[in-house]
Structures are given as C-alpha cells and as structure tokens.
Design a protein around this motif. Structure first.
Motif, PDB file in Angstrom:
ATOM      1  N   THR A  14       1.139  -1.135  -0.130  1.00 40.21           N
ATOM      2  CA  THR A  14       0.035   0.172  -0.446  1.00 40.21           C
ATOM      3  C   THR A  14       0.847   1.217   0.133  1.00 40.21           C
ATOM      4  OG1 THR A  14      -0.048  -0.502   2.247  1.00 40.21           O
ATOM      5  CG2 THR A  14      -2.699  -1.192   1.582  1.00 40.21           C
ATOM      6  N   GLY A  15       2.571   0.937  -0.360  1.00 40.64           N
ATOM      7  CA  GLY A  15       3.225   2.559   0.216  1.00 40.64           C
ATOM      8  C   GLY A  15       3.322   3.015   1.484  1.00 40.64           C
ATOM      9  N   ARG A  20      13.689   2.408   0.155  1.00 40.94           N
ATOM     10  CA  ARG A  20      14.541   2.558   1.125  1.00 40.94           C
ATOM     11  C   ARG A  20      14.061   1.165   2.049  1.00 40.94           C
ATOM     12  NH1 ARG A  20      17.464   6.863   4.173  1.00 40.94           N
ATOM     13  NH2 ARG A  20      18.205   7.972   2.127  1.00 40.94           N
ATOM     14  N   THR A  21      13.190   1.815   2.756  1.00 43.78           N
ATOM     15  CA  THR A  21      12.478   0.042   3.829  1.00 43.78           C
ATOM     16  C   THR A  21      12.215  -0.283   2.687  1.00 43.78           C
ATOM     17  OG1 THR A  21      11.307   2.332   5.336  1.00 43.78           O
ATOM     18  CG2 THR A  21      10.901   0.080   5.743  1.00 43.78           C
ATOM     19  N   ARG A  22      11.662  -0.352   1.603  1.00 42.32           N
ATOM     20  CA  ARG A  22      10.961  -1.984   0.804  1.00 42.32           C
ATOM     21  C   ARG A  22      12.825  -2.433   0.354  1.00 42.32           C
ATOM     22  NH1 ARG A  22       5.678   0.380  -1.745  1.00 42.32           N
ATOM     23  NH2 ARG A  22       4.968   1.876  -0.931  1.00 42.32           N
ATOM     24  N   VAL A  23      13.487  -1.519  -0.155  1.00 47.14           N
ATOM     25  CA  VAL A  23      14.583  -2.296  -0.553  1.00 47.14           C
ATOM     26  C   VAL A  23      14.973  -3.363   0.451  1.00 47.14           C
ATOM     27  CG1 VAL A  23      16.539  -1.940  -2.032  1.00 47.14           C
ATOM     28  CG2 VAL A  23      14.419  -0.771  -2.810  1.00 47.14           C
ATOM     29  N   ALA A  24      15.458  -2.131   1.382  1.00 46.15           N
ATOM     30  CA  ALA A  24      16.046  -2.881   2.898  1.00 46.15           C
ATOM     31  C   ALA A  24      15.125  -3.976   3.177  1.00 46.15           C
ATOM     32  CB  ALA A  24      16.326  -1.911   3.922  1.00 46.15           C
ATOM     33  N   ALA A  25      13.873  -3.814   3.554  1.00 43.53           N
ATOM     34  CA  ALA A  25      13.313  -5.188   4.075  1.00 43.53           C
ATOM     35  C   ALA A  25      13.072  -6.433   3.117  1.00 43.53           C
ATOM     36  CB  ALA A  25      12.128  -4.930   3.711  1.00 43.53           C
ATOM     37  N   LEU A  26      13.150  -6.192   1.156  1.00 40.09           N
ATOM     38  CA  LEU A  26      13.470  -7.533   0.384  1.00 40.09           C
ATOM     39  C   LEU A  26      15.080  -8.126   0.298  1.00 40.09           C
ATOM     40  CD1 LEU A  26      12.699  -8.736  -1.998  1.00 40.09           C
ATOM     41  CD2 LEU A  26      13.443  -7.699  -3.010  1.00 40.09           C
ATOM     42  N   ALA A  27      16.147  -6.999   0.891  1.00 40.73           N
ATOM     43  CA  ALA A  27      17.395  -7.302   0.579  1.00 40.73           C
ATOM     44  C   ALA A  27      17.749  -7.656   2.512  1.00 40.73           C
ATOM     45  CB  ALA A  27      18.532  -6.042   0.606  1.00 40.73           C
ATOM     46  N   GLY A  28      16.970  -7.890   2.976  1.00 36.57           N
ATOM     47  CA  GLY A  28      16.938  -8.791   4.353  1.00 36.57           C
ATOM     48  C   GLY A  28      16.358  -9.708   4.064  1.00 36.57           C
ATOM     49  N   LEU A  29      15.703  -9.525   3.847  1.00 38.43           N
ATOM     50  CA  LEU A  29      14.787 -10.838   4.009  1.00 38.43           C
ATOM     51  C   LEU A  29      15.628 -12.542   2.967  1.00 38.43           C
ATOM     52  CD1 LEU A  29      12.358 -12.448   4.060  1.00 38.43           C
ATOM     53  CD2 LEU A  29      11.308 -12.188   1.389  1.00 38.43           C
ATOM     54  N   ARG A 225       8.797   2.600 -13.308  1.00 37.27           N
ATOM     55  CA  ARG A 225       7.414   3.288 -13.696  1.00 37.27           C
ATOM     56  C   ARG A 225       6.601   4.495 -12.799  1.00 37.27           C
ATOM     57  NH1 ARG A 225       2.483  -0.741 -12.891  1.00 37.27           N
ATOM     58  NH2 ARG A 225       4.696  -2.505 -14.090  1.00 37.27           N
ATOM     59  N   PRO A 226       7.139   4.753 -11.904  1.00 35.13           N
ATOM     60  CA  PRO A 226       6.546   6.313 -11.618  1.00 35.13           C
ATOM     61  C   PRO A 226       6.927   7.485 -11.701  1.00 35.13           C
ATOM     62  CG  PRO A 226       6.505   4.571  -9.410  1.00 35.13           C
ATOM     63  CD  PRO A 226       7.549   3.889 -10.562  1.00 35.13           C
ATOM     64  N   VAL A 227       8.658   7.061 -12.188  1.00 34.42           N
ATOM     65  CA  VAL A 227       9.210   7.859 -12.548  1.00 34.42           C
ATOM     66  C   VAL A 227       9.159   8.637 -14.096  1.00 34.42           C
ATOM     67  CG1 VAL A 227      11.747   8.588 -13.242  1.00 34.42           C
ATOM     68  CG2 VAL A 227      11.463   7.744 -10.455  1.00 34.42           C
ATOM     69  N   SER A 228       8.535   6.841 -14.909  1.00 30.06           N
ATOM     70  CA  SER A 228       7.856   7.235 -16.346  1.00 30.06           C
ATOM     71  C   SER A 228       7.161   8.467 -16.077  1.00 30.06           C
ATOM     72  CB  SER A 228       8.102   6.617 -17.070  1.00 30.06           C
ATOM     73  OG  SER A 228       9.207   5.170 -16.736  1.00 30.06           O
ATOM     74  N   PRO A 252       6.770   7.254  -0.659  1.00 25.18           N
ATOM     75  CA  PRO A 252       6.432   8.382  -0.574  1.00 25.18           C
ATOM     76  C   PRO A 252       7.999   9.444  -0.928  1.00 25.18           C
ATOM     77  CG  PRO A 252       6.708   6.965   1.424  1.00 25.18           C
ATOM     78  CD  PRO A 252       6.943   5.954   0.294  1.00 25.18           C
ATOM     79  N   GLU A 253       9.122   8.635  -1.235  1.00 24.96           N
ATOM     80  CA  GLU A 253      10.666   9.656  -1.749  1.00 24.96           C
ATOM     81  C   GLU A 253       9.713  10.197  -3.181  1.00 24.96           C
ATOM     82  OE1 GLU A 253      12.657   6.305   0.609  1.00 24.96           O
ATOM     83  OE2 GLU A 253      10.715   6.345  -0.744  1.00 24.96           O
ATOM     84  N   LEU A 254       9.385   8.993  -4.346  1.00 24.64           N
ATOM     85  CA  LEU A 254       8.443   9.800  -5.287  1.00 24.64           C
ATOM     86  C   LEU A 254       7.197  11.180  -5.164  1.00 24.64           C
ATOM     87  CD1 LEU A 254       9.032   7.425  -7.527  1.00 24.64           C
ATOM     88  CD2 LEU A 254      10.330   9.319  -7.472  1.00 24.64           C
ATOM     89  N   ALA A 255       6.782  10.499  -4.518  1.00 17.37           N
ATOM     90  CA  ALA A 255       5.189  11.459  -3.628  1.00 17.37           C
ATOM     91  C   ALA A 255       5.906  12.882  -3.441  1.00 17.37           C
ATOM     92  CB  ALA A 255       4.959  10.689  -2.772  1.00 17.37           C
ATOM     93  N   ARG A 256       6.681  12.822  -2.728  1.00 13.79           N
ATOM     94  CA  ARG A 256       7.065  14.235  -2.365  1.00 13.79           C
ATOM     95  C   ARG A 256       8.035  14.582  -3.206  1.00 13.79           C
ATOM     96  NH1 ARG A 256       8.948  11.768   2.514  1.00 13.79           N
ATOM     97  NH2 ARG A 256      10.827  11.026   1.444  1.00 13.79           N
ATOM     98  N   LEU A 257       8.370  13.940  -4.058  1.00 18.01           N
ATOM     99  CA  LEU A 257       9.001  14.591  -5.385  1.00 18.01           C
ATOM    100  C   LEU A 257       8.537  15.406  -6.261  1.00 18.01           C
ATOM    101  CD1 LEU A 257      11.680  15.294  -7.664  1.00 18.01           C
ATOM    102  CD2 LEU A 257      11.827  13.000  -8.028  1.00 18.01           C
ATOM    103  N   ALA A 258       7.073  14.028  -6.556  1.00 17.82           N
ATOM    104  CA  ALA A 258       6.190  14.771  -6.923  1.00 17.82           C
ATOM    105  C   ALA A 258       4.905  16.321  -6.518  1.00 17.82           C
ATOM    106  CB  ALA A 258       5.070  13.813  -7.788  1.00 17.82           C
ATOM    107  N   ARG A 259       5.498  16.511  -5.768  1.00 21.15           N
ATOM    108  CA  ARG A 259       4.618  17.752  -4.934  1.00 21.15           C
ATOM    109  C   ARG A 259       5.785  18.454  -4.997  1.00 21.15           C
ATOM    110  NH1 ARG A 259       3.102  13.500  -0.922  1.00 21.15           N
ATOM    111  NH2 ARG A 259       5.279  14.622   0.532  1.00 21.15           N
TER     112      ARG A 259
END
Length: 543
Positions: A14-15, A20-29, A225-228, A252-259
């Motif tokens: 759900t975002g 960073r947290t998602r990548v860290a979680a997947l990498a940690g797993l 996809r969001p950056v595109s 959230p990072e891209l959402a802040r960038l979009a804002r």
C-alpha cells in the motif's frame, strides 16, 4: 506469525513504507534466507567432512585391520602346517609372528573409534576361536612333532584342523561383513550429505535468482514506472499545459518529489500569469508611450515652429521697432519734453532686451541640434579662446583670468565648451565685489573616470539655498538694475554639460566668492558620449 507477515505484506504493497525501507526489507529477507541456506550448507559440509574422516581415518583402517587379522591367522595356520610337514624350527617363525600380529591388530581394532560394540564382540569371538584353535589343534600338533612323531601329528591335523580353523575363518568373515556394513553406511551418509549440499546450493541459487527478479520487479513497479509517469507529466507541462496537476502514486520519496515539482509548476504558472499580466500592462504602457511620443513629436514640431516664429518672424518687426525707436531718440532728442525722451528711452531699452532674450533663447534651443559630433578637444585651446572673447569685459572690470597648466584633452564640441566656460567666466566678471580686483581661476582634477573642472572667483557668492535655482532658465537672484542680463547663462551652461555626459553644481563656500564645478568623462575610461540625433535648426531649414 501469519497475521504479522500479512500485515507487513499489506504495508509493503500500500505504500506506507518508503522505497529505501522496501529495498532494505527485501534485501534483508534475501540475506536472511541466504544466511539460513549458507548455515545449512555449512552444516551439511561439516557432516560430510566428518563422515569422510570417519570413512577414511577409522572405517578404512578397520577394514584393512580385518584383512590383516585374517592374514595373521593364515600365517599361523601355514607356519604350523609347515612345521608339521618339515619339522624345521624356521617353519615356526610365521606362526609366532602371526600371533604377535594378531594381538597388535586386535588391539588397534579395539581402539578404533569406528569399532562398535558389535565389532568388538565379533573381535572377541575371533580371538576366542583363534585361541581355541591354537590350544586344541596347533599346540598339540607342534608338540607331537617335537616328540618326533610327525606321522601322528599329520593324522591329528587331518582329523581336527580343518573344522576348527573354518570356524575361525567364518568368524573373521562375519567380522569383515560387519565392517563392510559400517563402511557402506558411512559411504551412503556421505552421498546423502553431498546430495543435500547440492540441493542447498540449487535452492540458494534459486533464491538469489528469484530475489534478483523480485528486485527488478520492485524497481520497475516502484521506481521506473512512477518516474516515467512523472517525466511524462513534466513533459506535458513543458509543452505549455501549466494547469496540469502533477502527482505520483509511487513510494513516499517519489510522492514528495512529485509534490515539489507540482509546487514548482504552480509557482511557474503563477509567475507566467504575472508575466502575462505585466506584458499586457507593458503593452498598454507602450501604446500610451507611443501615443505620448506621437503627441510629443507633434508638440515639438509646434515648439519648433514657435521657436522659428520667435527667432525669425518676431525679430523682423522687433528690429524695425528698435530701429525706429532709436531714430526717434537720435532725431528728436531734446525737441520733446523730458517725459517723452524718457518714454522713447524705455522703448529702445525694451526692444534691445527683447532682442537679447530672443537671441539667448535661440542659442539655448540650438544646443545639441547644430552638432558636428564629438572630437578630441584640448582644454588649453578652449581657455585661450575664452580669454580672447572675455578680454573687453575683463579689461573693464580689471579682472585677472588664470588656469592650470597642462590641461587635459577631452571629447566634445569645442564651440560648446568655449561657450560653457565663457558663460562661467562672464558670470564671475558680472557678479563681482564692488571696488575689489576680480580674480577668476579655472582648475582641473581627475576623480575616478571623470575630469572635474572648477571655475572659482572672488565675487559676491551664492547662498546655499539658491545653489540649485541658479541653473533654472530665466531664474534671477538680483534685480535687473543691479546686474544686467537675461538669466539664461547658467541654464545654457547646464545644458552643455549634460549634453557632454557630465554634471554641474555650485560648491558651497563659507566665505565670499563662487566655485562652479562640472565634470567631463576621461577619454578611454568610459564610452564616448555621442550626441543624440535631433531635428535640424528650423531657422536654417525654413529661413
């Protein structure tokens, strides 16, 4: 545990988590799984090594020992038979050595870590059977040979030896079968561990592959996809659609960038709206300025026409009035009463002042119009010309005119610069102290990129409150009876200085005397001031 994993999965999708947290979680797993697999692989490898050590260092020697044990027993049996057949003492050596070897091999096998209780029990059976064989068969046969009854010994062996030694063989064979079973079990364990290690490596490779695919999919879904999409929106805004609101459904990072980008778009849109409003205002102002310029041009033409009328058409009848008034004054002077002579003198004086006023106005209007362009002018030659023009007035006033040596060379029109300094010197001669010799000195000093020219005298001076008014056209500080003139001299001086790109002012002084200072640009220090194009002298055009 399942609910916690489900909650983490929902937050991951759900975002709520940052990129960073998602990548860290997947990498940690992935790291945790790889570590678990690595631990399993290490455990399996250690088990494999342990089984190999057991197989090579324990089971192998145990199996070899069983073969050596059998050989030592065969040596005993062979030595005993050789002794019975030949009766030589040398023939008993294999028998004796076989017993010693049997004991050593048995002790070594008993101390072997791979020797199980069954192996030890079977070794004990073999030892007991071997001892029984020696006691019941070998030793009696050897004793018969020693008693020189070889025939009886051979008969004894033929009756009892085969069956008794076969029991020993059978016991050794059982022992070897048990050792072989242990060896096969160890080999099977090594194979099993090796197979498990291969599967662990396959699983680890699969996990790494799936993790890489998952990372690529994650980056594709959460970054690329969001950056595109964001880039497409920015390109749309760049084409001119500044009302498009920019947003991003990504992390959230891209959402802040979009804002931030959207705030920048809104700011640009606001600025563009302000620029458009300002452009409209500027265009309206330009239209008004063009209209005013047209009106000003028309007004200038009217003023030029008026100047022509004032300088040409009015001067002709004025000259006639002045001429006839002078004729009346010369011809009828003393023939009329005193009041008539006074009236005629008033008329002549008024006509002459009107002529001077018109001539001064004409000179004022011609500044910057009848131009020959700027050229290098030596102020030394300018002052020489000024001295020549003001010589009659200086002689009458008993005045001394001096100037600094080595005056500089400036850019300008020599005729106008002569007129400028002649006006200043004339003013110093006019506004002098009564009954005091007049001194006028012109000096020049460089200040930055300008020459400051000063004209100082010892005259009556100018009050500080009138320092600016003296440059206003027709502005007079004294009555016409006290100091004659039209009040336009310093106005002409100011116009000439400003035409040359300079400034003019009165220097405040506490004592008597006046210092008027003006500036001229230094050649090469600032761009040369070129006179602006002006309308030609109307008098010359229409006269």
């Amino acid at each position: 545990m399942t609910d916690a994993v489900a909650r983490l999965g929902r937050r991951f999708r759900t975002g709520d988590w940052s990129l960073r947290t998602r990548v860290a979680a997947l990498a940690g797993l992935l790291v945790a799984i790889v570590l678990i697999l690595a631990g399993g692989a290490a455990t399996t490898a250690l088990s494999t090594r342990s089984e190999l050590d057991t197989l090579l260092d324990s089971v192998g020697p145990l199996r070899t020992g069983s073969d050596d044990l059998m050989q030592s027993l065969l040596d005993q049996e062979t030595g005993m038979r050789g002794y019975v057949l030949r009766g030589g003492a040398v023939d008993l050596e294999p028998y004796a050595k076989g017993q010693a070897n049997q004991r050593a091999i048995t002790d070594a096998m008993m101390a072997n870590p791979a020797a199980t209780a069954t192996i030890r029990q079977q070794l004990a059976v073999v030892t007991d059977l071997a001892d029984t064989w020696r006691r019941d068969v070998a030793e009696p046969a050897i004793a018969l040979v020693r008693d020189e009854d070889a025939t009886a010994a051979q008969q004894f062996l033929n009756q009892r030896a085969p069956r008794s030694f076969d029991d020993v063989r059978t016991a050794v064979a059982v022992l070897q079968d048990s050792i072989l079973e242990i060896r096969n079990n160890s080999a099977d364990a090594v194979k099993g561990y090796s197979t498990r290690l291969v599967w662990v490596l396959f699983v680890a490779a699969g996990v790494v592959l799936l993790g890489g695919i998952g990372m690529v999919m994650l980056l594709q879904r959460l970054v690329i996809r969001p950056v595109s999409d964001l880039a497409a929106q920015v390109r749309t805004v760049a084409t001119g659609d500044y009302d498009l609101q920019i947003g991003s459904p990504g992390p959230p990072e891209l959402a802040r960038l979009a804002r931030d980008v959207d705030r920048m778009r809104a700011r640009i849109a606001t600025d563009l709206a302000e620029v458009e409003t300002a452009r409209e205002v500027i265009e309206a102002t330009n239209r008004r300025l063009e209209a005013q310029a047209t009106e000003l041009e028309r007004s200038n033409r009217d003023l030029e026409q008026f100047a022509y009328v004032a300088s040409h058409d009015l001067q002709e009848p004025l000259r006639k009035v002045a001429s006839f008034c002078q004729l009346l004054q010369r011809r009828y002077a003393g023939q009329l009463d005193e009041r008539a002579d006074q009236y005629i003198a008033f008329a002549v004086n008024g006509a002459q002042r009107m002529q001077r006023l018109i001539n001064d106005l004409l000179a004022f209007s011609r500044i910057g119009r009848n131009t020959t362009g700027f050229a290098e002018v030596a102020l030394e030659s300018v002052m020489t010309e000024v001295a020549a023009q003001t010589e009659p007035a200086r002689t009458a006033a008993k005045a001394a005119l001096t100037w600094d040596p080595d005056l500089p060379v400036v850019l300008g029109e020599e005729r106008l610069l002569v007129n400028l300094l002649a006006n200043l010197v004339s003013n110093s001669l006019k506004f002098r102290q009564p009954e005091a010799p007049v001194t006028v000195h012109v000096s020049v000093a460089r200040v930055g990129d300008e020459w400051e020219v000063s004209c100082a005298d010892n005259g009556i001076g100018i009050e500080p409150e009138f320092a600016e008014k003296v440059f206003v056209i027709f502005q007079r500080l004294h009555g016409r009876e006290a100091y004659p003139g039209t009040g336009i001299g310093l106005a002409i001086a100011k116009k000439i200085v400003e035409y040359h790109g300079g400034r003019i002012w009165v220097v405040p002084s506490e004592g008597t005397g006046t210092t008027i200072r003006f500036t001229l640009p230094v050649i090469g220090a600032t761009p040369a001031v070129e006179p602006a194009p002006v309308a030609p002298d109307l008098e010359e055009t229409t006269a």
